[in-house]
Motif scaffolding. Structure first.
Motif, PDB file in Angstrom:
ATOM      1  N   MET A 148      59.185  85.956  10.415  1.00 23.97           N
ATOM      2  CA  MET A 148      57.952  85.191  10.242  1.00 23.97           C
ATOM      3  C   MET A 148      56.871  86.032   9.577  1.00 23.97           C
ATOM      4  SD  MET A 148      56.343  82.381  10.420  1.00 23.97           S
ATOM      5  CE  MET A 148      57.264  81.282  11.495  1.00 23.97           C
ATOM      6  N   LEU A 149      56.762  87.279   9.995  1.00 21.36           N
ATOM      7  CA  LEU A 149      55.774  88.173   9.389  1.00 21.36           C
ATOM      8  C   LEU A 149      56.115  88.426   7.925  1.00 21.36           C
ATOM      9  CD1 LEU A 149      53.226  89.680  10.162  1.00 21.36           C
ATOM     10  CD2 LEU A 149      54.610  91.634  10.826  1.00 21.36           C
ATOM     11  N   GLN A 150      57.406  88.563   7.638  1.00 18.15           N
ATOM     12  CA  GLN A 150      57.841  88.768   6.254  1.00 18.15           C
ATOM     13  C   GLN A 150      57.547  87.527   5.411  1.00 18.15           C
ATOM     14  OE1 GLN A 150      62.173  89.282   5.223  1.00 18.15           O
ATOM     15  NE2 GLN A 150      61.476  91.343   4.745  1.00 18.15           N
ATOM     16  N   ALA A 151      57.729  86.350   6.005  1.00 21.96           N
ATOM     17  CA  ALA A 151      57.423  85.099   5.293  1.00 21.96           C
ATOM     18  C   ALA A 151      55.941  85.017   4.949  1.00 21.96           C
ATOM     19  CB  ALA A 151      57.840  83.896   6.137  1.00 21.96           C
ATOM     20  N   ASN A 152      55.080  85.477   5.873  1.00 19.24           N
ATOM     21  CA  ASN A 152      53.640  85.485   5.604  1.00 19.24           C
ATOM     22  C   ASN A 152      53.300  86.422   4.445  1.00 19.24           C
ATOM     23  OD1 ASN A 152      53.188  83.695   7.691  1.00 19.24           O
ATOM     24  ND2 ASN A 152      52.702  85.282   9.185  1.00 19.24           N
ATOM     25  N   VAL A 153      54.012  87.544   4.370  1.00 20.99           N
ATOM     26  CA  VAL A 153      53.814  88.481   3.252  1.00 20.99           C
ATOM     27  C   VAL A 153      54.234  87.825   1.946  1.00 20.99           C
ATOM     28  CG1 VAL A 153      54.507  90.698   2.258  1.00 20.99           C
ATOM     29  CG2 VAL A 153      54.085  90.531   4.699  1.00 20.99           C
TER      30      VAL A 153
ATOM     31  N   LYS B 264      60.830  75.434  12.358  1.00 15.07           N
ATOM     32  CA  LYS B 264      60.533  74.042  12.712  1.00 15.07           C
ATOM     33  C   LYS B 264      59.161  73.881  13.386  1.00 15.07           C
ATOM     34  CE  LYS B 264      65.392  72.738  13.030  1.00 15.07           C
ATOM     35  NZ  LYS B 264      66.472  72.172  13.866  1.00 15.07           N
ATOM     36  N   ASN B 265      58.158  74.607  12.838  1.00 16.07           N
ATOM     37  CA  ASN B 265      56.783  74.439  13.291  1.00 16.07           C
ATOM     38  C   ASN B 265      56.098  73.498  12.309  1.00 16.07           C
ATOM     39  OD1 ASN B 265      53.867  74.882  13.425  1.00 16.07           O
ATOM     40  ND2 ASN B 265      54.323  76.580  14.805  1.00 16.07           N
ATOM     41  N   GLU B 266      55.750  72.300  12.775  1.00 16.44           N
ATOM     42  CA  GLU B 266      55.247  71.256  11.877  1.00 16.44           C
ATOM     43  C   GLU B 266      53.963  71.670  11.156  1.00 16.44           C
ATOM     44  OE1 GLU B 266      54.865  67.544  13.899  1.00 16.44           O
ATOM     45  OE2 GLU B 266      56.944  66.997  13.483  1.00 16.44           O
ATOM     46  N   LEU B 267      53.048  72.310  11.872  1.00 18.05           N
ATOM     47  CA  LEU B 267      51.769  72.670  11.266  1.00 18.05           C
ATOM     48  C   LEU B 267      51.956  73.733  10.184  1.00 18.05           C
ATOM     49  CD1 LEU B 267      48.842  71.871  11.418  1.00 18.05           C
ATOM     50  CD2 LEU B 267      48.460  73.684  13.098  1.00 18.05           C
ATOM     51  N   ILE B 268      52.801  74.723  10.449  1.00 22.70           N
ATOM     52  CA  ILE B 268      53.100  75.733   9.436  1.00 22.70           C
ATOM     53  C   ILE B 268      53.734  75.068   8.216  1.00 22.70           C
ATOM     54  CG2 ILE B 268      54.610  77.691   8.906  1.00 22.70           C
ATOM     55  CD1 ILE B 268      54.141  78.715  11.721  1.00 22.70           C
ATOM     56  N   ALA B 269      54.637  74.116   8.478  1.00 23.66           N
ATOM     57  CA  ALA B 269      55.288  73.390   7.383  1.00 23.66           C
ATOM     58  C   ALA B 269      54.266  72.626   6.552  1.00 23.66           C
ATOM     59  CB  ALA B 269      56.336  72.433   7.942  1.00 23.66           C
ATOM     60  N   ALA B 270      53.264  72.017   7.220  1.00 20.59           N
ATOM     61  CA  ALA B 270      52.246  71.240   6.506  1.00 20.59           C
ATOM     62  C   ALA B 270      51.442  72.127   5.560  1.00 20.59           C
ATOM     63  CB  ALA B 270      51.313  70.552   7.500  1.00 20.59           C
ATOM     64  N   TYR B 271      51.032  73.310   6.032  1.00 24.15           N
ATOM     65  CA  TYR B 271      50.295  74.233   5.167  1.00 24.15           C
ATOM     66  C   TYR B 271      51.177  74.714   4.011  1.00 24.15           C
ATOM     67  CZ  TYR B 271      46.036  74.549   7.936  1.00 24.15           C
ATOM     68  OH  TYR B 271      44.842  74.262   8.545  1.00 24.15           O
TER      69      TYR B 271
ATOM     70  N   LEU C 248      61.031  81.830  -0.871  1.00 25.42           N
ATOM     71  CA  LEU C 248      61.464  82.793   0.147  1.00 25.42           C
ATOM     72  C   LEU C 248      60.738  82.552   1.469  1.00 25.42           C
ATOM     73  CD1 LEU C 248      61.568  86.133  -1.914  1.00 25.42           C
ATOM     74  CD2 LEU C 248      63.509  84.767  -1.139  1.00 25.42           C
ATOM     75  N   ALA C 249      59.423  82.305   1.380  1.00 20.22           N
ATOM     76  CA  ALA C 249      58.638  82.053   2.593  1.00 20.22           C
ATOM     77  C   ALA C 249      59.075  80.751   3.258  1.00 20.22           C
ATOM     78  CB  ALA C 249      57.151  81.994   2.246  1.00 20.22           C
ATOM     79  N   GLY C 250      59.313  79.734   2.444  1.00 15.07           N
ATOM     80  CA  GLY C 250      59.664  78.422   2.971  1.00 15.07           C
ATOM     81  C   GLY C 250      60.963  78.407   3.758  1.00 15.07           C
ATOM     82  N   LYS C 251      61.925  79.233   3.358  1.00 17.97           N
ATOM     83  CA  LYS C 251      63.201  79.298   4.075  1.00 17.97           C
ATOM     84  C   LYS C 251      62.992  79.672   5.539  1.00 17.97           C
ATOM     85  CE  LYS C 251      66.113  80.446   0.092  1.00 17.97           C
ATOM     86  NZ  LYS C 251      66.926  81.495  -0.571  1.00 17.97           N
ATOM     87  N   VAL C 252      62.007  80.545   5.767  1.00 24.03           N
ATOM     88  CA  VAL C 252      61.703  80.973   7.137  1.00 24.03           C
ATOM     89  C   VAL C 252      60.830  79.932   7.844  1.00 24.03           C
ATOM     90  CG1 VAL C 252      60.624  82.753   8.557  1.00 24.03           C
ATOM     91  CG2 VAL C 252      61.878  83.393   6.492  1.00 24.03           C
ATOM     92  N   TYR C 253      59.777  79.479   7.154  1.00 25.71           N
ATOM     93  CA  TYR C 253      58.846  78.527   7.768  1.00 25.71           C
ATOM     94  C   TYR C 253      59.577  77.273   8.268  1.00 25.71           C
ATOM     95  CZ  TYR C 253      54.864  81.154   5.877  1.00 25.71           C
ATOM     96  OH  TYR C 253      53.940  82.125   5.597  1.00 25.71           O
TER      97      TYR C 253
END
Length: 410
Positions: free
Chosen positions: A50-55, A87-94, A78-83
């Motif tokens: 998750m931290l790597q996805a944020n990077v 399965k966090n809906e709010l993270i997916a929305a952003y 690359l980030a989306g594969k983790v997000y």
């Protein structure tokens, strides 16, 4: 649980990611590779997906800000594969909103609208007013480019209403800027001017010079469209003055726009001075995207005045820088893929080594178990053999006793 060293590294990676995001917000999205590389190295070492996805996501925004859209799309993927895996809906929305913004920047308006429409129901369900306001404003701007002006105006007002609730003055300013463009396109210049005035008012209230720079630049283009060259020049000079204070990356483009305004007003001497300054600044930063735009603008100018030789020469330079931009993006994408491939290969080697050690341990345990079982079986048969021999000896002794007893009786 993470060790103290790992906790320190995790904190460092989060701090680096926030620092990169802050620099992007402050219009300093260049020369961040060192910070990014360090953050990525830490998250790879910690194996914190998750931290790597944020990077990756932050890197994508930096690339998008610098108009390197293909590279940005790669890192968003690359980030989306983790997000999406978490399965966090709010993270997916952003994430959907970011993809929409990227597609919009690339001119893919239908794709942008599709991503925004995917994000909006999630923001509504989760009650995230800030995310909803932002996405509604973005979607309104997309409908503007799709020439659905009624929908663009409706969504802009919905976004402004929500932003007033959250107190987002900078966001209100940006949406008012979008509304200014809508009414300019509709040739309703009085309405455009009203929204432009509100745009500048909120930009000043927000305290964000970036927003103020963009409001002045927007006003300049509005006045230019109305052929009011004097107020247009005054507005673009204001944009340049504030832009200098924050080292705004679009500053060379504003010099170029000032030159265009002066050219339209037949002030060729001043026009050339602004063009020269724009070119100097672009070469200092070696911004190939801006240089390609510069030479395209110059080619159009020379073509308009009938100087076809200079028009042709400038057009060739435009093509040269445009091709260089594409090649540079490809090279960087390949380089990033190579780094990721090497990282994956090392991880695969570690996994293989672990698997080999695990197999070796398993084989050792199996062999040891077989030896123990074999020893138990051998002891079992040995004891049986001993018992049988003892029994045979007893039988022989008994037989001998019986024989001797019989002889005595005889």
């Amino acid at each position: 649980a993470l060790s103290l060293a790992e906790q320190n590294k995790e904190a460092e990676a989060k701090l680096l990611t926030k620092l990169i995001a802050l620099k992007i917000e402050q219009n300093s999205a260049t020369n961040l590779d060192t910070l990014y590389d360090r953050a990525l190295a830490i998250t790879t070492e910690l194996k914190d997906e998750m931290l790597q996805a944020n990077v990756y996501s932050t890197k994508a925004r930096q690339l998008m800000y610098n108009q390197k859209f293909n590279e940005a799309k790669h890192f968003y993927t690359l980030a989306g594969k983790v997000y999406l895996l978490f399965k966090n809906e709010l993270i997916a929305a952003y994430y959907y909103n970011d993809l929409g913004y990227l597609e919009e920047a690339m001119g893919n308006h239908e794709k942008a609208a599709a991503w925004y429409l995917k994000a909006i129901p999630i923001f509504e369900q989760t009650g995230d007013k800030s995310g909803l306001a932002n996405t509604l404003g973005n979607l309104g701007n997309t409908y503007f480019h799709l020439k659905d002006y009624a929908k663009a105006i409706e969504l802009a007002h919905q976004s402004i209403a929500l932003r007033k609730v959250t107190g987002d003055k900078e966001g209100i300013a940006m949406v008012l800027g979008n509304l200014t463009n809508v009414f300019l396109e509709l040739k309703q210049l009085d309405s455009a001017r009203l929204y432009q005035d509100e745009f500048i008012r909120y930009a000043k209230q927000s305290g964000k010079k970036k927003t103020l720079v963009e409001s002045y630049a927007n006003l300049a283009m509005m006045q230019y469209a109305r052929k009011r060259y004097e107020p247009a020049l005054a507005a673009i000079k204001n944009a340049i003055a504030v832009g200098k204070e924050i080292n705004y990356p679009q500053l060379p483009v504003y010099y170029m726009q000032a030159a265009q305004i002066l050219g339209a007003d037949n002030n060729e001497v001043a026009m050339q001075m602004y063009y020269d300054t724009a070119l100097t600044l672009m070469k200092q930063t070696n911004n190939k995207t801006q240089l390609a735009q510069y030479f395209a603008t110059r080619a159009d100018y020379f073509s308009a005045i009938g100087d076809y030789k200079n028009a042709y020469d400038n057009y060739l330079k435009h093509i040269q820088y445009k091709d260089a931009t594409i090649n540079e993006d490809v090279k960087k994408t390949v380089a990033q893929l190579e780094v990721q491939f090497e990282s994956q290969k090392k991880n695969a080697q570690l996994q293989t080594e672990k698997a080999t050690k695990a197999r070796q341990a398993l084989y050792y345990n199996i062999v040891l178990s077989l030896l123990i079982v074999g020893l138990v079986i051998a002891l079992f048969f040995f004891n049986r053999y001993k018992y049988r021999k003892q029994l045979e000896q007893k039988n022989l002794l008994l037989a001998e006793r019986n024989r001797i007893s019989a002889e005595l009786h005889d």
